[in-house]
Design a protein around this motif. Structure first.
Motif, PDB file in Angstrom:
ATOM      1  N   ALA A  10      41.347  59.997  41.491  1.00 24.99           N
ATOM      2  CA  ALA A  10      41.045  61.295  42.096  1.00 24.99           C
ATOM      3  C   ALA A  10      39.566  61.627  41.920  1.00 24.99           C
ATOM      4  O   ALA A  10      38.924  62.152  42.840  1.00 24.99           O
ATOM      5  N   GLU A  11      39.012  61.301  40.769  1.00 27.50           N
ATOM      6  CA  GLU A  11      37.588  61.553  40.523  1.00 27.50           C
ATOM      7  C   GLU A  11      36.722  60.732  41.477  1.00 27.50           C
ATOM      8  O   GLU A  11      35.779  61.261  42.095  1.00 27.50           O
ATOM      9  N   ARG A  12      37.033  59.442  41.611  1.00 26.58           N
ATOM     10  CA  ARG A  12      36.239  58.589  42.498  1.00 26.58           C
ATOM     11  C   ARG A  12      36.289  59.087  43.938  1.00 26.58           C
ATOM     12  O   ARG A  12      35.263  59.145  44.623  1.00 26.58           O
ATOM     13  N   LEU A  13      37.483  59.458  44.396  1.00 28.42           N
ATOM     14  CA  LEU A  13      37.617  59.912  45.777  1.00 28.42           C
ATOM     15  C   LEU A  13      36.914  61.249  45.982  1.00 28.42           C
ATOM     16  O   LEU A  13      36.216  61.443  46.991  1.00 28.42           O
ATOM     17  N   ALA A  14      37.078  62.177  45.050  1.00 28.13           N
ATOM     18  CA  ALA A  14      36.450  63.491  45.192  1.00 28.13           C
ATOM     19  C   ALA A  14      34.931  63.377  45.243  1.00 28.13           C
ATOM     20  O   ALA A  14      34.284  63.995  46.102  1.00 28.13           O
ATOM     21  N   LEU A  15      34.346  62.584  44.352  1.00 26.46           N
ATOM     22  CA  LEU A  15      32.894  62.466  44.322  1.00 26.46           C
ATOM     23  C   LEU A  15      32.374  61.691  45.521  1.00 26.46           C
ATOM     24  O   LEU A  15      31.274  61.977  46.022  1.00 26.46           O
ATOM     25  N   ALA A  16      33.143  60.719  46.007  1.00 31.40           N
ATOM     26  CA  ALA A  16      32.745  60.008  47.223  1.00 31.40           C
ATOM     27  C   ALA A  16      32.736  60.955  48.416  1.00 31.40           C
ATOM     28  O   ALA A  16      31.804  60.932  49.237  1.00 31.40           O
ATOM     29  N   ARG A  17      33.763  61.778  48.528  1.00 32.26           N
ATOM     30  CA  ARG A  17      33.814  62.755  49.623  1.00 32.26           C
ATOM     31  C   ARG A  17      32.692  63.782  49.486  1.00 32.26           C
ATOM     32  O   ARG A  17      32.128  64.246  50.496  1.00 32.26           O
ATOM     33  N   TYR A  18      32.375  64.139  48.262  1.00 35.79           N
ATOM     34  CA  TYR A  18      31.282  65.081  48.006  1.00 35.79           C
ATOM     35  C   TYR A  18      29.954  64.489  48.480  1.00 35.79           C
ATOM     36  O   TYR A  18      29.190  65.138  49.208  1.00 35.79           O
ATOM     37  N   ARG A  19      29.693  63.247  48.110  1.00 28.52           N
ATOM     38  CA  ARG A  19      28.438  62.606  48.542  1.00 28.52           C
ATOM     39  C   ARG A  19      28.382  62.457  50.057  1.00 28.52           C
ATOM     40  O   ARG A  19      27.323  62.672  50.674  1.00 28.52           O
ATOM     41  N   ASP A  20      29.493  62.099  50.673  1.00 29.53           N
ATOM     42  CA  ASP A  20      29.525  61.973  52.138  1.00 29.53           C
ATOM     43  C   ASP A  20      29.227  63.319  52.795  1.00 29.53           C
ATOM     44  O   ASP A  20      28.498  63.383  53.801  1.00 29.53           O
ATOM     45  N   LEU A  21      29.784  64.384  52.233  1.00 25.60           N
ATOM     46  CA  LEU A  21      29.551  65.719  52.800  1.00 25.60           C
ATOM     47  C   LEU A  21      28.077  66.093  52.701  1.00 25.60           C
ATOM     48  O   LEU A  21      27.492  66.624  53.660  1.00 25.60           O
ATOM     49  N   LEU A  22      27.458  65.815  51.567  1.00 24.56           N
ATOM     50  CA  LEU A  22      26.035  66.114  51.408  1.00 24.56           C
ATOM     51  C   LEU A  22      25.200  65.315  52.400  1.00 24.56           C
ATOM     52  O   LEU A  22      24.207  65.819  52.939  1.00 24.56           O
ATOM     53  N   HIS A 207      43.112  68.414  42.274  1.00 26.69           N
ATOM     54  CA  HIS A 207      43.030  67.252  41.391  1.00 26.69           C
ATOM     55  C   HIS A 207      42.148  67.447  40.153  1.00 26.69           C
ATOM     56  O   HIS A 207      42.155  66.579  39.274  1.00 26.69           O
ATOM     57  N   ALA A 208      41.402  68.538  40.086  1.00 22.96           N
ATOM     58  CA  ALA A 208      40.642  68.809  38.867  1.00 22.96           C
ATOM     59  C   ALA A 208      41.542  69.541  37.875  1.00 22.96           C
ATOM     60  O   ALA A 208      42.415  70.325  38.261  1.00 22.96           O
ATOM     61  N   ARG A 209      41.338  69.264  36.604  1.00 26.11           N
ATOM     62  CA  ARG A 209      42.136  69.931  35.577  1.00 26.11           C
ATOM     63  C   ARG A 209      41.737  71.396  35.473  1.00 26.11           C
ATOM     64  O   ARG A 209      40.549  71.733  35.486  1.00 26.11           O
ATOM     65  N   ILE A 210      42.724  72.270  35.370  1.00 22.99           N
ATOM     66  CA  ILE A 210      42.450  73.684  35.178  1.00 22.99           C
ATOM     67  C   ILE A 210      42.014  73.901  33.733  1.00 22.99           C
ATOM     68  O   ILE A 210      42.710  73.516  32.797  1.00 22.99           O
ATOM     69  N   GLN A 211      40.855  74.487  33.566  1.00 18.75           N
ATOM     70  CA  GLN A 211      40.326  74.789  32.238  1.00 18.75           C
ATOM     71  C   GLN A 211      40.250  76.308  32.085  1.00 18.75           C
ATOM     72  O   GLN A 211      39.307  76.939  32.554  1.00 18.75           O
ATOM     73  N   PRO A 212      41.247  76.918  31.468  1.00 21.83           N
ATOM     74  CA  PRO A 212      41.218  78.381  31.303  1.00 21.83           C
ATOM     75  C   PRO A 212      39.964  78.817  30.541  1.00 21.83           C
ATOM     76  O   PRO A 212      39.613  78.233  29.511  1.00 21.83           O
ATOM     77  N   ILE A 213      39.277  79.799  31.083  1.00 16.95           N
ATOM     78  CA  ILE A 213      38.050  80.308  30.467  1.00 16.95           C
ATOM     79  C   ILE A 213      38.196  81.816  30.289  1.00 16.95           C
ATOM     80  O   ILE A 213      38.430  82.536  31.259  1.00 16.95           O
TER      81      ILE A 213
END
Length: 289
Positions: A10-22, A207-213
Motif C-alpha cells: 500500500a505504501e509503494r502504490l500510494a507514493l507512486a500515485r503521489y509522484r505521478d500526480l505531482l 491504507h494509512a494507519r490512523i494515529q489518534p492525536i
C-alpha cells in the motif's frame, strides 16, 4: 517505529500515485529535500521566486497533494512552499513528528532556514493549523500572516473516534464512511486531474494507519499574543472539532482576526482559495464577514 501505512504494498502504490500526480500537476514547480533534525522534509515549491513566501502545512493522514488545487491560485502572487510533514503519508522522513514538542518548532526552523526564508505567511489545516499557530505563538517574527482552516488547538476537540469506532470494524466501507463524515460529499464536476487527486486522498485514507492525536488548546494569553493578521475558516458541520467554540475563542482572544464561518462545511473545507488570497493580498484587512 509504527509504519505509516498498513502494508508495504500500500505504501509503494500510494507514493507512486503521489509522484505521478505531482508530475501531472499543470503548474510549473520544483521540489527538494530539506534536511532537519528529525530527517529530510520534502518541499514542493511553485510561483515566482521573487514573490513573498507562503508556507502550507497539511493535516493528518495527508500530504502536499491536499493543497494542489489552492496552490495553483496562490502561485500567481506568492512563492508557495508546500511541506510534507514527517511521519505522515508523504515523501518526507518517516519519523513521527510530535507536534507539541520543541523538536517540532526546530523542524520548522530548519525547513525555513533550508529554504532561505526568514519570514513567511503560513496557512495550515487541522493539525497543520495547530502547527502554524504554535509557530506563530513561539516564533512571531517569522510569521507575517496566519491562515487557519479548521484549526486544532482553539476549540474543544470532539470525541470523534468513539462515534467512528464501529465503522473501523467494517473494513474499507467503514473507512469510506468515516472519510465522508470528515470531508463531506464531493460536490460539482471534477477535472481529470482533480479526480486523480481525490482518488489519491481516498487511497491514503483507506491504507494509512490512523494515529489518534490529542492536541492541547492554546491559552487565552497565547492566542492574545498574535499580533500578525489572522484569518480563520470554520465549518459548522465539523465532526472533529467544536468549530463554534473555536469561533467564540477567536472573537474573544484575537479580536482583529478575520473569521469566515461556513455553516454547511465539514472539517475539510474546500473552495476557499480566492477568499484566502484576498486576505493574503490585503494584510491590513480586519473584520468578520
Amino acid at each position: 517505529m509504527t509504519p505509516i501505512f498498513r502494508t508495504r504494498d500500500a505504501e509503494r502504490l500510494a507514493l507512486a500515485r503521489y509522484r505521478d500526480l505531482l508530475d501531472e500537476w499543470p503548474v510549473p514547480h520544483s521540489h527538494c529535500m530539506v534536511p532537519s533534525g528529525i530527517g529530510e522534509t520534502f518541499v514542493l515549491s511553485c510561483g515566482p521566486s521573487d514573490r513573498p513566501p507562503l508556507v502550507l502545512l497539511h493535516g493528518a493522514q495527508a500530504n502536499a497533494a491536499s493543497w494542489l488545487a489552492d496552490a495553483a491560485t496562490w502561485a500567481r502572487h506568492f512563492r508557495v512552499h508546500i511541506l510534507d510533514m514527517p511521519g505522515q503519508p508523504g515523501l518526507s522522513a518517516p519519523s513521527r513528528l510530535v507536534p507539541t514538542s520543541h523538536a517540532a518548532l526546530c523542524w520548522l526552523d530548519d525547513v525555513m532556514d533550508g529554504l532561505g526564508v526568514v519570514n513567511a505567511s503560513f496557512a495550515g489545516i487541522s493539525l497543520g493549523g495547530w502547527m502554524a499557530l504554535s509557530y506563530a505563538v513561539s516564533r512571531p517574527g517569522r510569521v507575517a500572516q496566519l491562515v487557519l482552516i479548521s484549526p486544532a488547538g482553539i476549540g474543544r476537540q470532539r470525541a470523534f473516534l468513539l462515534k467512528a469506532w464501529p465503522c473501523l470494524l467494517l473494513g474499507q466501507w467503514g473507512l469510506r464512511r468515516i472519510r465522508r463524515m470528515v470531508i463531506g460529499p464531493v460536490a460539482g464536476t471534477l477535472s481529470p486531474f482533480h479526480v486523480k487527486l481525490a482518488s489519491l486522498m481516498e487511497y491514503i485514507g483507506l491504507h494509512a494507519r490512523i494515529q489518534p492525536i490529542v492536541l492541547p488548546r492554546f491559552s487565552d494569553a497565547a492566542l492574545g499574543s498574535l499580533a500578525m493578521p489572522v484569518m480563520a475558516v470554520l465549518g459548522g458541520k465539523d465532526v472533529l472539532l467544536d468549530s463554534a467554540h473555536t469561533r467564540v475563542r477567536l472573537e474573544r482572544c484575537v479580536p482583529h482576526a478575520c473569521i469566515h464561518w461556513r455553516p454547511e462545511a465539514f472539517h475539510f473545507i474546500t473552495r476557499e482559495a480566492e477568499t484566502i488570497q484576498a486576505f493574503l493580498l490585503a494584510p491590513d484587512a480586519r473584520g468578520t464577514p
